[in-house]
Design an enzyme around this catalytic site. Structure first.
Site, PDB file in Angstrom:
ATOM      1  N   THR A  87      40.973  21.809  37.984  1.00 54.93           N
ATOM      2  CA  THR A  87      40.387  22.993  38.601  1.00 54.93           C
ATOM      3  C   THR A  87      38.942  22.737  38.990  1.00 54.93           C
ATOM      4  OG1 THR A  87      39.834  25.341  38.329  1.00 54.93           O
ATOM      5  CG2 THR A  87      39.743  23.996  36.346  1.00 54.93           C
ATOM      6  N   GLU A 100      34.630  26.776  37.687  1.00 51.02           N
ATOM      7  CA  GLU A 100      33.941  26.588  36.391  1.00 51.02           C
ATOM      8  C   GLU A 100      34.335  27.651  35.367  1.00 51.02           C
ATOM      9  OE1 GLU A 100      31.966  24.183  35.201  1.00 51.02           O
ATOM     10  OE2 GLU A 100      32.241  23.056  37.051  1.00 51.02           O
ATOM     11  N   ASP A 118      46.933  28.205  38.416  1.00 57.19           N
ATOM     12  CA  ASP A 118      46.880  29.056  39.606  1.00 57.19           C
ATOM     13  C   ASP A 118      47.015  30.486  39.126  1.00 57.19           C
ATOM     14  OD1 ASP A 118      46.494  28.727  42.496  1.00 57.19           O
ATOM     15  OD2 ASP A 118      48.304  29.951  42.642  1.00 57.19           O
ATOM     16  N   SER A 119      46.132  31.334  39.616  1.00 58.37           N
ATOM     17  CA  SER A 119      46.084  32.686  39.079  1.00 58.37           C
ATOM     18  C   SER A 119      45.658  33.661  40.162  1.00 58.37           C
ATOM     19  CB  SER A 119      45.134  32.730  37.880  1.00 58.37           C
ATOM     20  OG  SER A 119      43.973  31.966  38.116  1.00 58.37           O
ATOM     21  N   LYS A 168      37.992  38.405  25.610  1.00 61.70           N
ATOM     22  CA  LYS A 168      38.773  38.110  26.818  1.00 61.70           C
ATOM     23  C   LYS A 168      39.787  37.012  26.488  1.00 61.70           C
ATOM     24  CE  LYS A 168      38.906  36.455  31.543  1.00 61.70           C
ATOM     25  NZ  LYS A 168      38.291  35.869  32.729  1.00 61.70           N
ATOM     26  N   ARG A 226      45.325  34.196  31.058  1.00 59.70           N
ATOM     27  CA  ARG A 226      45.170  32.751  30.833  1.00 59.70           C
ATOM     28  C   ARG A 226      45.441  32.424  29.353  1.00 59.70           C
ATOM     29  NH1 ARG A 226      41.184  32.683  33.633  1.00 59.70           N
ATOM     30  NH2 ARG A 226      42.341  32.017  35.475  1.00 59.70           N
TER      31      ARG A 226
HETATM   32  P1  ITT Z   1      41.034  26.100  41.514  1.00 59.86           P
HETATM   33  O1  ITT Z   1      42.106  26.139  42.544  1.00 59.86           O
HETATM   34  O2  ITT Z   1      40.066  24.979  41.735  1.00 59.86           O
HETATM   35  O3  ITT Z   1      41.584  26.119  40.119  1.00 59.86           O
HETATM   36  P2  ITT Z   1      40.378  28.769  42.481  1.00 59.86           P
HETATM   37  O4  ITT Z   1      39.312  29.738  42.101  1.00 59.86           O
HETATM   38  O5  ITT Z   1      40.536  28.425  43.939  1.00 59.86           O
HETATM   39  O6  ITT Z   1      40.126  27.437  41.623  1.00 59.86           O
HETATM   40  P3  ITT Z   1      42.931  30.111  42.429  1.00 59.86           P
HETATM   41  O7  ITT Z   1      43.348  29.711  43.775  1.00 59.86           O
HETATM   42  O8  ITT Z   1      43.946  30.102  41.317  1.00 59.86           O
HETATM   43  O9  ITT Z   1      41.739  29.216  41.868  1.00 59.86           O
HETATM   44  O10 ITT Z   1      42.299  31.556  42.566  1.00 59.86           O
HETATM   45  C1  ITT Z   1      42.311  32.425  41.525  1.00 59.86           C
HETATM   46  C2  ITT Z   1      41.331  33.550  41.825  1.00 59.86           C
HETATM   47  O11 ITT Z   1      41.798  34.700  41.103  1.00 59.86           O
HETATM   48  C3  ITT Z   1      39.957  33.221  41.277  1.00 59.86           C
HETATM   49  O12 ITT Z   1      39.134  32.611  42.244  1.00 59.86           O
HETATM   50  C4  ITT Z   1      39.457  34.595  40.861  1.00 59.86           C
HETATM   51  O13 ITT Z   1      38.920  35.255  41.975  1.00 59.86           O
HETATM   52  C5  ITT Z   1      40.738  35.306  40.442  1.00 59.86           C
HETATM   53  N1  ITT Z   1      40.931  35.145  38.995  1.00 59.86           N
HETATM   54  C6  ITT Z   1      41.805  34.332  38.344  1.00 59.86           C
HETATM   55  N2  ITT Z   1      41.657  34.432  37.019  1.00 59.86           N
HETATM   56  C7  ITT Z   1      40.675  35.324  36.818  1.00 59.86           C
HETATM   57  C8  ITT Z   1      40.052  35.849  35.674  1.00 59.86           C
HETATM   58  O14 ITT Z   1      40.361  35.435  34.446  1.00 59.86           O
HETATM   59  N3  ITT Z   1      39.083  36.756  35.841  1.00 59.86           N
HETATM   60  C9  ITT Z   1      38.736  37.179  37.063  1.00 59.86           C
HETATM   61  N4  ITT Z   1      39.246  36.715  38.198  1.00 59.86           N
HETATM   62  C10 ITT Z   1      40.213  35.788  38.081  1.00 59.86           C
END
Ligand code: ITT
Length: 195
Positions: free
Chosen positions: A8, A11, A70-71, A176, A182
């Site tokens: 990822t 950060e 992925d989230s 959290k 997660r």
């Molecule tokens: P990587 O692909 O490098 O891992 P990314 O930020 O692009 O990073 P994603 O495509 O999975 O990752 O996007 C997930 C988005 O969903 C992330 O940028 C946040 O805006 C949101 N998100 C995911 N988990 C979260 C959390 O625990 N708290 C708040 N927002 C979250």
């Protein structure tokens, strides 16, 4: 496992996963230690495909086990948006603040009882060619009408988990990490590894 590298560039995710995956391997490193590695574009049609493609890319580049995350945030009244597009809801390379502004704009005038949402996280561990394990976690809650708190990342300042009064950005990091999507995905991955 001696070493797991987190696939990822986010950060906030890396910080949380380092704590949540403690003990799963002797060492957990983030991509920060490997600046030459870039992640593939997110072209999958679901979280699992994207999580796998990130972990496979790092596994291919380094030959060590890797975990991709992925989230996204799914808002009921927006038919599940921003979902897979959560990171770029306000455009390519959008800041967290811009994404939150777009979300609050879309929800303007929507009453509290119709602001239900959930975070979803899929983790994929790639340990070898065809040796892949995945796990999913969900955290139910609702979207506030203004941001609150300075912790966490992403949409945390506008998300209140079910049964709580504080946003994920107001809750201490340890809290959290006790209830998040997660955290649930990480617990499920640990269970799968024990089986
Ligand atoms: P990587 O692909 O490098 O891992 P990314 O930020 O692009 O990073 P994603 O495509 O999975 O990752 O996007 C997930 C988005 O969903 C992330 O940028 C946040 O805006 C949101 N998100 C995911 N988990 C979260 C959390 O625990 N708290 C708040 N927002 C979250």
């Amino acid at each position: 496992m001696d070493l797991i590298v987190l696939a990822t560039g986010n950060e906030g995710k890396a910080r949380e996963l380092t704590v949540l995956l403690h003990g799963i391997a002797a060492r957990v490193e983030s991509l920060r230690a490997y600046p030459g590695i870039s992640l593939p574009p997110e072209t999958g049609s679901n979280y699992l495909e994207n999580a796998l493609s990130k972990a496979r890319a790092v596994y291919r580049a380094l030959g060590v086990p890797s975990i991709g995350d992925d989230s996204g945030l799914e808002v009921d009244v927006l038919a599940g948006a921003p979902g897979l597009h959560s990171a770029r809801y306000a455009g390519e390379d959008a800041s967290d603040r811009a994404n939150i502004e777009r979300l609050l704009g879309e929800l303007a005038g929507v009453p509290r009882e119709r602001r239900a949402a959930r975070f979803r996280c899929v983790l994929a561990l790639v340990r070898g060619h065809g040796d892949e394990i995945s796990a999913e976690g969900v955290c139910e809650g609702r979207i506030l009408d203004a941001p609150r708190g300075a912790g966490g990342f992403g949409y945390d300042p506008v998300f209140i988990p079910e049964g709580h009064l504080m946003t994920l950005a107001e809750l201490p990091a340890a809290e959290k990490n006790a209830l998040s999507h997660r955290a649930r995905a990480a617990a499920s991955l640990r269970r799968a590894l024990r089986e």
